[in-house]
Design a protein around this motif. Structure first.
Motif, PDB file in Angstrom:
ATOM      1  N   LEU A  33       5.350 -53.567 -47.632  1.00  0.00           N
ATOM      2  CA  LEU A  33       3.974 -53.103 -47.811  1.00  0.00           C
ATOM      3  C   LEU A  33       3.053 -53.624 -46.713  1.00  0.00           C
ATOM      4  CD1 LEU A  33       3.619 -53.568 -51.676  1.00  0.00           C
ATOM      5  CD2 LEU A  33       4.190 -51.476 -50.425  1.00  0.00           C
ATOM      6  N   TYR A  34       3.497 -54.646 -46.014  1.00  0.00           N
ATOM      7  CA  TYR A  34       2.708 -55.215 -44.914  1.00  0.00           C
ATOM      8  C   TYR A  34       2.905 -54.443 -43.607  1.00  0.00           C
ATOM      9  CZ  TYR A  34       1.921 -59.428 -47.754  1.00  0.00           C
ATOM     10  OH  TYR A  34       1.554 -60.314 -48.734  1.00  0.00           O
ATOM     11  N   LEU A  35       3.859 -53.524 -43.569  1.00  0.00           N
ATOM     12  CA  LEU A  35       4.088 -52.731 -42.367  1.00  0.00           C
ATOM     13  C   LEU A  35       3.095 -51.571 -42.347  1.00  0.00           C
ATOM     14  CD1 LEU A  35       7.993 -52.577 -42.468  1.00  0.00           C
ATOM     15  CD2 LEU A  35       6.510 -54.362 -41.510  1.00  0.00           C
ATOM     16  N   ALA A  46       7.141 -43.705 -42.584  1.00  0.00           N
ATOM     17  CA  ALA A  46       7.844 -42.442 -42.374  1.00  0.00           C
ATOM     18  C   ALA A  46       8.719 -42.553 -41.123  1.00  0.00           C
ATOM     19  CB  ALA A  46       6.835 -41.306 -42.227  1.00  0.00           C
ATOM     20  N   ASP A  47       9.613 -41.611 -40.948  1.00  0.00           N
ATOM     21  CA  ASP A  47      10.462 -41.532 -39.744  1.00  0.00           C
ATOM     22  C   ASP A  47      11.265 -42.822 -39.551  1.00  0.00           C
ATOM     23  OD1 ASP A  47       9.299 -39.002 -39.188  1.00  0.00           O
ATOM     24  OD2 ASP A  47       7.608 -39.991 -38.209  1.00  0.00           O
ATOM     25  N   LEU A  48      12.018 -43.191 -40.558  1.00  0.00           N
ATOM     26  CA  LEU A  48      12.825 -44.407 -40.492  1.00  0.00           C
ATOM     27  C   LEU A  48      14.073 -44.187 -39.645  1.00  0.00           C
ATOM     28  CD1 LEU A  48      12.718 -45.383 -44.284  1.00  0.00           C
ATOM     29  CD2 LEU A  48      11.351 -46.368 -42.443  1.00  0.00           C
ATOM     30  N   GLY A  49      14.471 -45.226 -38.917  1.00  0.00           N
ATOM     31  CA  GLY A  49      15.746 -45.210 -38.229  1.00  0.00           C
ATOM     32  C   GLY A  49      16.881 -45.389 -39.218  1.00  0.00           C
ATOM     33  N   LEU A  50      18.118 -45.272 -38.739  1.00  0.00           N
ATOM     34  CA  LEU A  50      19.272 -45.298 -39.635  1.00  0.00           C
ATOM     35  C   LEU A  50      19.368 -46.615 -40.400  1.00  0.00           C
ATOM     36  CD1 LEU A  50      21.798 -44.000 -40.768  1.00  0.00           C
ATOM     37  CD2 LEU A  50      23.080 -44.891 -38.789  1.00  0.00           C
ATOM     38  N   ALA A  51      19.226 -47.746 -39.708  1.00  0.00           N
ATOM     39  CA  ALA A  51      19.312 -49.036 -40.391  1.00  0.00           C
ATOM     40  C   ALA A  51      18.209 -49.174 -41.437  1.00  0.00           C
ATOM     41  CB  ALA A  51      19.221 -50.174 -39.372  1.00  0.00           C
ATOM     42  N   ASP A  52      17.007 -48.719 -41.103  1.00  0.00           N
ATOM     43  CA  ASP A  52      15.903 -48.769 -42.058  1.00  0.00           C
ATOM     44  C   ASP A  52      16.148 -47.836 -43.241  1.00  0.00           C
ATOM     45  OD1 ASP A  52      14.503 -50.615 -40.574  1.00  0.00           O
ATOM     46  OD2 ASP A  52      13.365 -49.098 -39.475  1.00  0.00           O
ATOM     47  N   THR A 324      10.418 -53.434 -38.055  1.00  0.00           N
ATOM     48  CA  THR A 324      11.016 -52.342 -38.810  1.00  0.00           C
ATOM     49  C   THR A 324      11.285 -52.812 -40.243  1.00  0.00           C
ATOM     50  OG1 THR A 324      13.263 -53.007 -38.222  1.00  0.00           O
ATOM     51  CG2 THR A 324      12.130 -51.490 -36.713  1.00  0.00           C
ATOM     52  N   VAL A 325      11.705 -51.881 -41.083  1.00  0.00           N
ATOM     53  CA  VAL A 325      11.953 -52.230 -42.479  1.00  0.00           C
ATOM     54  C   VAL A 325      13.070 -53.261 -42.596  1.00  0.00           C
ATOM     55  CG1 VAL A 325      12.801 -51.329 -44.687  1.00  0.00           C
ATOM     56  CG2 VAL A 325      11.067 -50.068 -43.405  1.00  0.00           C
ATOM     57  N   TRP A 326      14.147 -53.078 -41.839  1.00  0.00           N
ATOM     58  CA  TRP A 326      15.250 -54.038 -41.972  1.00  0.00           C
ATOM     59  C   TRP A 326      14.857 -55.410 -41.428  1.00  0.00           C
ATOM     60  CZ3 TRP A 326      17.629 -56.728 -38.076  1.00  0.00           C
ATOM     61  CH2 TRP A 326      17.518 -56.248 -36.773  1.00  0.00           C
TER      62      TRP A 326
END
Length: 372
Positions: A33-35, A46-52, A324-326
């Protein structure tokens, strides 16, 4: 009539183990949520990469919307545990006083640091429901649990639709302006959190009246069935929204709304399932460091916000614009491990967590009565 069990002679292990493990789930549920940047579903970019995408898929099935229902269930469980030690009238007063101070702590946390605070919402629920938690019938608690399920489903309708940045305060560079934005964000979050977790507080109280986590060994078959069923339901109901959030499925409006409801309601089943799982685990092993963390869950929860807010929002170091998310999830895991280490040090020193000391002092006064 209430069916609260008799006073326990020792502190139950399973609730502390569940709180300690739950803090990892909360860290993972909160850190994304901080991103900030392009906004997708449930606060994920939106538009996440594969790892994310893989990380988001896992979290939306097993973590997102599943951690806080477990937290709420443990609040209800702990309320009944506390009430066992006292005369009912006094127990209600203490729970309401504790809830009021939790509201104050939650307000400070929400305005100064993280506006998606949950402590204030649980404080509200304790103030409003202390009487029924202590003296209400099992039937009344079941009705609250059912009503909570229905309200959660209604709130979940919007979960499947993009709603812009989850928390606009994360994107501003002026700390004073961020705090100003935090207030309405916190108020709205608190209302929603209270509505969607009230049923789980009641369910936790029912479980405590039966001592399910006090003596999990005698409930092993029940806990096994509950864990498997609850976690499986959480995974299946979380999958549609997870696929939408990762971009692997582009639903039209109606399926998106249905996916949101399923995700939100399934999270309640997940909370119950994970609670049962940690109860099962406690019958075989209970790592001392994790127990120490669970006994200091409020301090660890607030400490996570201190770490995240120091690094991620635009009004601090601003790393939320780049991680990123990961990567953020790894930060969440590292922060949880840091909390475990700090809790182990405090445990060896025989000291409570700082937030627990403050809340206890505010609730009971300068010289609280011994509660075992």
């Amino acid at each position: 009539m209430s069916t609260v069990a008799g006073t326990p002679t020792t502190r139950a292990v399973a609730p502390d183990l569940a709180r300690g493990a739950m803090l990892l789930m909360i860290a993972l549920a909160n850190v994304h949520l901080y991103l900030y940047g392009s906004a997708g579903l449930r606060g994920y970019p939106a538009d996440l990469g594969l790892a994310d995408q893989i990380v988001a898929l896992f979290q939306l099935m097993f973590v997102d919307g599943r951690a806080y229902p477990l937290f709420a269930m443990l609040v209800g469980y702990g309320a009944v545990q506390s009430a066992r030690r006292r005369e009912p009238g006094r127990a209600v007063g203490i729970l309401r006083r504790r809830g009021a101070w939790m509201m104050a702590i939650g307000a400070l946390h929400g305005v100064l640091l993280f506006s998606a605070d949950i402590v204030g919402a649980y404080g509200v629920l304790l103030v409003l429901s202390a009487g029924v938690l202590v003296r209400g019938s099992d039937g009344a608690l079941r009705m609250i649990a059912l009503a909570g399920l229905l309200v959660t489903g209604a709130v979940g309708v919007s979960s499947g639709l993009p709603s812009g940045p989850a928390w606009p305060s994360m994107t501003v560079t002026d700390p004073a302006l961020a705090m100003l934005l935090h207030l309405p964000e916190w108020l709205g979050s608190t209302v929603v959190a209270a509505l969607t977790t009230v049923g789980m507080v009641a369910l936790g109280a029912l479980a405590a009246r039966r001592g399910i986590l006090d003596e999990p060994g005698r409930c092993r078959p029940f806990l096994r069935r509950t864990a498997v069923t609850g976690i499986a339901v959480a995974a299946v109901t979380g999958l549609p929204l997870a696929l939408a959030a990762t971009g692997w499925w582009q639903p039209t409006t109606v399926p998106a709304l249905v996916a949101g409801v399923l995700h939100q309601v399934g999270g309640l089943a997940g909370g119950v399932g994970f609670g049962a799982l940690f109860g099962l685990i406690s019958t075989r092993t209970a790592p001392r460091a994790l127990l120490a963390t669970g006994r200091r869950s409020l301090s660890n929860y607030l400490g996570q916000s201190v770490v995240f807010c120091a690094l991620l929002p635009a009004w601090s170091l601003g790393l939320g614009a780049d991680l990123t998310v990961w990567q953020a999830s790894l930060l969440g895991v590292a922060t949880w491990l840091l909390g475990i280490a700090a809790s182990a040090v405090l445990e060896r020193a025989g000291r409570r967590g700082p937030a627990e000391v403050v809340l206890r002092r505010l609730t009971y006064g300068r010289r609280p009565a011994r509660t075992g």
